[in-house]
Design a protein around this motif. Structure first.
Motif, PDB file in Angstrom:
ATOM      1  N   ALA A 330       0.831  -1.207   0.000  1.00  0.00           N
ATOM      2  CA  ALA A 330       0.000   0.000   0.000  1.00  0.00           C
ATOM      3  C   ALA A 330       0.866   1.257   0.000  1.00  0.00           C
ATOM      4  O   ALA A 330       0.563   2.233  -0.686  1.00  0.00           O
ATOM      5  CB  ALA A 330      -0.936  -0.013   1.207  1.00  0.00           C
ATOM      6  N   ARG A 331       1.969   1.238   0.766  1.00  0.00           N
ATOM      7  CA  ARG A 331       2.860   2.400   0.788  1.00  0.00           C
ATOM      8  C   ARG A 331       3.519   2.628  -0.573  1.00  0.00           C
ATOM      9  O   ARG A 331       3.719   3.762  -1.005  1.00  0.00           O
ATOM     10  CB  ARG A 331       3.926   2.217   1.874  1.00  0.00           C
ATOM     11  N   LEU A 332       3.845   1.537  -1.268  1.00  0.00           N
ATOM     12  CA  LEU A 332       4.422   1.674  -2.611  1.00  0.00           C
ATOM     13  C   LEU A 332       3.435   2.334  -3.568  1.00  0.00           C
ATOM     14  O   LEU A 332       3.788   3.226  -4.348  1.00  0.00           O
ATOM     15  CB  LEU A 332       4.846   0.300  -3.148  1.00  0.00           C
ATOM     16  N   TYR A 333       2.189   1.878  -3.534  1.00  0.00           N
ATOM     17  CA  TYR A 333       1.168   2.476  -4.396  1.00  0.00           C
ATOM     18  C   TYR A 333       0.952   3.944  -4.040  1.00  0.00           C
ATOM     19  O   TYR A 333       0.805   4.808  -4.916  1.00  0.00           O
ATOM     20  CB  TYR A 333      -0.149   1.717  -4.278  1.00  0.00           C
ATOM     21  N   ARG A 339      -3.152   5.307  -8.034  1.00  0.00           N
ATOM     22  CA  ARG A 339      -4.499   5.059  -7.489  1.00  0.00           C
ATOM     23  C   ARG A 339      -5.250   4.025  -8.324  1.00  0.00           C
ATOM     24  O   ARG A 339      -5.898   3.121  -7.789  1.00  0.00           O
ATOM     25  CB  ARG A 339      -5.273   6.370  -7.447  1.00  0.00           C
ATOM     26  N   LEU A 340      -5.171   4.163  -9.660  1.00  0.00           N
ATOM     27  CA  LEU A 340      -5.916   3.244 -10.514  1.00  0.00           C
ATOM     28  C   LEU A 340      -5.385   1.826 -10.371  1.00  0.00           C
ATOM     29  O   LEU A 340      -6.162   0.870 -10.331  1.00  0.00           O
ATOM     30  CB  LEU A 340      -5.819   3.705 -11.974  1.00  0.00           C
ATOM     31  N   ARG A 341      -4.072   1.682 -10.261  1.00  0.00           N
ATOM     32  CA  ARG A 341      -3.511   0.335 -10.108  1.00  0.00           C
ATOM     33  C   ARG A 341      -3.910  -0.282  -8.770  1.00  0.00           C
ATOM     34  O   ARG A 341      -4.221  -1.478  -8.705  1.00  0.00           O
ATOM     35  CB  ARG A 341      -1.993   0.410 -10.235  1.00  0.00           C
ATOM     36  N   THR A 395      -8.543  11.339  -6.884  1.00  0.00           N
ATOM     37  CA  THR A 395      -7.922  11.728  -5.615  1.00  0.00           C
ATOM     38  C   THR A 395      -7.918  10.537  -4.672  1.00  0.00           C
ATOM     39  O   THR A 395      -8.578   9.510  -4.914  1.00  0.00           O
ATOM     40  CB  THR A 395      -8.677  12.903  -4.974  1.00  0.00           C
ATOM     41  N   ASP A 396      -7.196  10.689  -3.552  1.00  0.00           N
ATOM     42  CA  ASP A 396      -7.179   9.629  -2.551  1.00  0.00           C
ATOM     43  C   ASP A 396      -8.557   9.443  -1.925  1.00  0.00           C
ATOM     44  O   ASP A 396      -8.956   8.317  -1.595  1.00  0.00           O
ATOM     45  CB  ASP A 396      -6.151   9.959  -1.467  1.00  0.00           C
TER      46      ASP A 396
END
Length: 427
Positions: A330-333, A339-341, A395-396
């Protein structure tokens, strides 16, 4: 599916299946994602690729057409059909049975003249590329040499008595000499360049005399060789060959033998000057040694760089907490803003679980899963597709909202397919 309890351990070789809001789900194998594919990218750039290929073809055709018009070829080139070219004269000579051999260097001219029994050398050096020694060698190649537009160095080397005489009269000049080619030509058009030499010069004959005593053609006979100097090179060009007696003069000068060596010097005739190059200073054994070293290096790379068989999967002697795997991915993303990945990973897991809940295979078509979930939950298929496929988070906050909607859709599907407990009626 509920996440693994805190403290649970899994083997590193087996990916953990978790459903956090901001984490990646299970493997994306056999699933559909919104990440752009190679085929989709190809469709987007197809127009620009085709446009580039079309522009390249147009450039190639334009280059070929430009080459067909003899653009860029030197004056009096034997294969040039442009106005300054000499193709018209060459074709007439060949039609009359005279062989024409084109030479670009002195060596080629020497070879061609040596093969012929009775050659005539036609010489035109627009750029003055030959030195005095090479000009002397050129004049000795054949019994007859015709020079068009001689320059100062050529005159000083081959005929020192001859100089430049300016431009001829504005009226046609008769031959006025005993040279057979000039007599057959009759007259030459006015306005051409001329040559001059002192009266009584031995071995020199001037033809087509102007009012100032200059000549359009000067012939010198010495040691059994004939050197003909034609002051104006345009006399042989395609656009002026048909004027007055130009054609007759050119054909009789060049057609006296059975073969013409058409020699126009090129840059290959220029003698090399300056210090020797690195290749000339290098010993002869260096190049083969370098070649051998290159092959040895390539062989060593192939020998030492080959793979020792396929990779073998084995369990690591450590355990990794499921939460650590979840949080790390999750931190890598989050760091890369993917976001889409991240949402695709969640959607893949949700689609696979929903397919199992509605009785479909894990490899079922996405549209079939959407229709089945819509029927079970009594929702519009467009709404289900929006949650599973169409919506793209900008957005997040939108990513979190879509993740919540995925969980809510799974719960709604689970409630719809789970029968109520005995004795309880649906409201």
């Amino acid at each position: 599916m509920t996440p693994a309890p805190r403290g649970a351990t899994v083997q590193a070789a087996a990916p953990a299946t978790v459903t956090p809001v901001s984490a990646a789900g299970p493997s994306t194998e056999n699933a559909i994602a919104l990440t752009p594919t190679l085929r989709a990218t190809g469709r987007r750039v197809r127009f620009w690729v085709l446009a580039g290929v079309g522009a390249l073809l147009v450039a190639i055709v334009a280059t070929l057409l430009a080459g067909g018009t003899s653009a860029g070829k030197p004056p009096l080139a034997a294969d040039s059909a442009a106005q300054p070219g000499g193709r018209a004269l060459v074709e007439v000579l060949q039609h009359e049975g005279v062989s024409v051999t084109v030479a670009d260097t002195l060596a080629e001219a020497r070879t061609a003249a040596g093969r012929a029994e009775n050659p005539t050398v036609f010489f035109f050096d627009e750029g003055g590329l030959l030195t005095a020694d090479r000009l002397t060698a050129m004049a000795g190649l054949a019994p007859r040499t015709v020079v068009a537009g001689p320059d100062f160095l050529l005159l000083q080397t081959l005929a020192p008595e001859v100089g430049f005489g300016g431009v001829a009269d504005k009226k046609a000049a008769p031959a006025g000499c005993s040279v057979p080619a000039a007599v057959k030509a009759g007259t030459l058009p006015p306005g051409e360049r001329t040559l001059t030499f002192p009266a009584g010069s031995a071995g020199l004959t001037g033809c087509f005399t102007s009012a100032t005593g200059a000549f359009s053609v000067v012939e010198r006979v010495a040691s059994g060789r004939t050197l003909t100097l034609v002051a104006d090179d345009s006399l042989f060009s395609n656009d002026r060959i048909a004027l007055a007696g130009n054609a007759a003069l050119a054909l009789n000068l060049l057609g006296a033998g059975d073969e013409v060596v058409w020699y126009l010097p090129t840059i290959a005739d220029v003698e090399r000057t300056g210090p020797p190059s690195l290749g000339e200073l290098t010993p002869g054994w260096v190049t083969p040694t370098l070649v051998i070293l290159v092959f040895v290096t390539l062989a060593a790379m192939i020998w030492r760089g080959r793979r020792f068989g396929p990779l073998v999967a084995e369990n690591l002697p450590v355990t990794v907490r499921a939460s650590e795997t979840m949080e790390g991915r999750a931190r890598l993303y989050a760091r890369s803003g993917a976001r889409l990945r991240a949402l695709d990973a969640l959607r893949v897991g949700a689609v696979q679980r929903l397919a199992g809940q509605v009785g479909l295979s894990r490899l079922a078509n996405l549209d079939d899963v959407i229709q089945a979930v819509a029927r079970v939950t009594d929702r519009p298929s467009g709404e289900v597709r929006s949650v599973l496929v169409d919506r793209v988070p900008a957005t997040d906050a939108e990513l979190v909202a879509l993740s919540d909607r995925l969980q809510e859709l799974e719960r709604a599907t689970s409630r719809a397919i789970t029968p109520p407990p005995p004795g309880r009626m649906d409201s």
